[in-house]
Design a protein around this motif. Structure first.
Motif, PDB file in Angstrom:
ATOM      1  N   ASN A  70      67.442  -3.985 126.649  1.00  8.58           N
ATOM      2  CA  ASN A  70      67.375  -2.825 125.754  1.00  8.58           C
ATOM      3  C   ASN A  70      67.262  -3.267 124.293  1.00  8.58           C
ATOM      4  O   ASN A  70      67.298  -2.449 123.386  1.00  8.58           O
ATOM      5  CB  ASN A  70      68.591  -1.911 125.949  1.00  8.58           C
ATOM      6  N   THR A 100      65.004   2.495 126.946  1.00  5.36           N
ATOM      7  CA  THR A 100      64.942   3.207 125.669  1.00  5.36           C
ATOM      8  C   THR A 100      66.319   3.747 125.277  1.00  5.36           C
ATOM      9  O   THR A 100      66.551   4.960 125.261  1.00  5.36           O
ATOM     10  CB  THR A 100      63.939   4.375 125.760  1.00  5.36           C
ATOM     11  N   GLU A 103      66.047   3.035 120.779  1.00  6.03           N
ATOM     12  CA  GLU A 103      64.726   3.204 120.188  1.00  6.03           C
ATOM     13  C   GLU A 103      64.169   1.846 119.748  1.00  6.03           C
ATOM     14  O   GLU A 103      63.991   1.581 118.558  1.00  6.03           O
ATOM     15  CB  GLU A 103      64.773   4.176 119.002  1.00  6.03           C
ATOM     16  N   LEU A 123      58.263   0.557 128.494  1.00  7.76           N
ATOM     17  CA  LEU A 123      59.442   1.302 128.085  1.00  7.76           C
ATOM     18  C   LEU A 123      59.867   2.142 129.276  1.00  7.76           C
ATOM     19  O   LEU A 123      59.018   2.719 129.969  1.00  7.76           O
ATOM     20  CB  LEU A 123      59.130   2.213 126.899  1.00  7.76           C
ATOM     21  N   ASP A 125      63.017   4.842 131.119  1.00  8.47           N
ATOM     22  CA  ASP A 125      64.274   5.563 131.216  1.00  8.47           C
ATOM     23  C   ASP A 125      64.763   5.404 132.649  1.00  8.47           C
ATOM     24  O   ASP A 125      63.955   5.388 133.587  1.00  8.47           O
ATOM     25  CB  ASP A 125      64.080   7.061 130.919  1.00  8.47           C
TER      26      ASP A 125
END
Length: 403
Positions: A70, A100, A103, A123, A125
């Motif tokens: 991350n 993510t 950011e 990226l 989730d």
């Protein structure tokens, strides 16, 4: 720094980036830069990146690993994030998946490097890294287990032993019964779909919930496994009457033909002790389906080509073929003739001298002269032309075009 146990394998790893990002731990995955062939890259291990490359430029990470991070250790520092990602790409890892959470800053230099070196960045989730790593390593272990099954199937087909075939198939894929049919599936060329997603799809369609077995009592068991780059499904039938077994077989063929994204091949139904032959038939049929662009091909559909395939797998047959072929080739080399080419044309034209003459742009008498010469070279000078064509049909049978 957490890393999974080593998962390198000999003989063609099958777990790919596509397999990993299809895992339920990922809820959304977005590629950061275009990267040709990204999802086909092999994944041999999983590592979690939680520190900058201060120590040996990440030498602890190995090529082929899927890296999860991350970038929290960068504390939003774009220079440190860039330095870390570029250093990891130089390790030739399989891919880098960035959760993510903070950011994460992704620079243009990182995007360009990803596209240039072929290491994809995503990226995503989803679940925590530990959950993703657990599911990924479980899949790699599953792949290793499936590879072991493939080796066991290889051993089955080396030397035929009916009792051993029956027992091994029962232990590998759980099939029992008196009759067996094998289906082989291969991914369509260029399809980036997860191999294991397709394996699960075939398993669900053929064996899931006992659907086929409930519909057709003649089906005794269904088993699915990976064999090299193929998916094999085994359907065994009880000693039902021929009409019931035939109906069940047709239903299985219909299910197999509906598998989107796959080419399929189906063997004939045979005794369980001949399961090794069923595997060979299904593999030959799916290879023909791939060449012809057909959804499903049955072994019975191959007709004469099935004999060509069988001939290629018989060492004694191939030895006899090569002996006769080499005699004709040696004469051509020594005399500047075209006996081999003429022989191939005779086989292709079923002995029609006029058709062969037209194909070779020769006079029919020239073809007949060459046929007499062939008989002399092969030691059958007293045989008639029909006997010569019959012999040549066997000699050149392994060269028959099959799709």
């Amino acid at each position: 720094m957490m890393r999974g146990s080593g998962a390198s394998k000999d003989g063609g790893a099958m777990v790919t980036v596509a397999d990993i990002i299809a895992l339920p731990a990922f809820t959304r995955v977005e590629p950061i830069a275009p990267c040709e062939g990204a999802e086909r890259r092999e994944v041999r291990n999983v590592g979690i990146l939680d520190c900058p490359p201060d120590y040996n430029e990440y030498s602890v990470y190995k090529p082929g690993e899927l890296i999860l991070t991350n970038l929290g250790f960068a504390y939003g520092n774009p220079d440190l994030a860039e330095k870390s990602l570029l250093a990891m790409m130089r390790r030739d890892v399989a891919a880098i998946a960035i959760k993510t959470v903070y950011e994460p800053p992704i620079s243009d230099a990182v995007r360009a490097a990803s596209e240039a070196c072929g290491v994809p960045l995503y990226l995503y989730d989803g679940a925590y890294h530990e959950t993703v790593a657990y599911q990924s390593l479980a899949l790699i272990q599953r792949d290793r287990d499936e590879l072991d099954k493939g080796r066991a199937l290889d051993e089955l087909m080396v030397a035929h032993d009916g009792d051993r075939v029956r027992m091994r198939l029962s232990s590998l894929v759980g099939v029992t019964g008196s009759k067996l049919q094998c289906f082989a599936f291969a991914l369509r060329a260029g399809d980036t779909c997860s191999f294991y997603a397709m394996l699960d799809s075939v398993s669900l369609a053929m064996a899931g919930g006992g659907g086929l077995r409930k519909e057709f009592p003649a089906i005794e068991s269904v088993g699915v496994c990976r064999y090299r780059e193929h998916i094999l499904a085994f359907v065994s039938y009880s000693s039902a009457n021929e009409e019931e077994r035939s109906a069940a077989e047709e239903r299985c063929l219909a299910v197999a033909a509906q598998e989107a994204g796959l080419y399929g091949g189906a063997s004939e139904t045979m005794h369980l002790s001949d399961g090794d032959l069923a595997i060979r038939q299904a593999l030959a049929a799916v290879a023909s389906a791939q060449r012809q662009g057909r959804r499903l091909v049955r072994w019975a559909d191959l007709h004469l080509a099935s004999f060509a395939i069988a001939a290629r797998h018989d060492r004694l047959f191939m030895s006899a073929s090569e002996l006769h072929r080499s005699k004709l080739a040696a004469y051509d080399e020594g005399h500047g003739t075209e006996l081999v080419r003429t022989a191939e044309a005779l086989v292709g034209r079923h002995g029609d001298v006029k058709a062969v003459a037209d194909e070779l742009h020769q006079h029919p008498n020239t073809v007949r002269y060459r046929m007499r010469k062939m008989k002399a070279v092969l030691g059958i000078a007293r045989e008639d032309d029909k006997a010569l064509v019959n012999l040549l049909s066997l000699v050149f049978l392994p060269d028959l075009a099959i799709g």
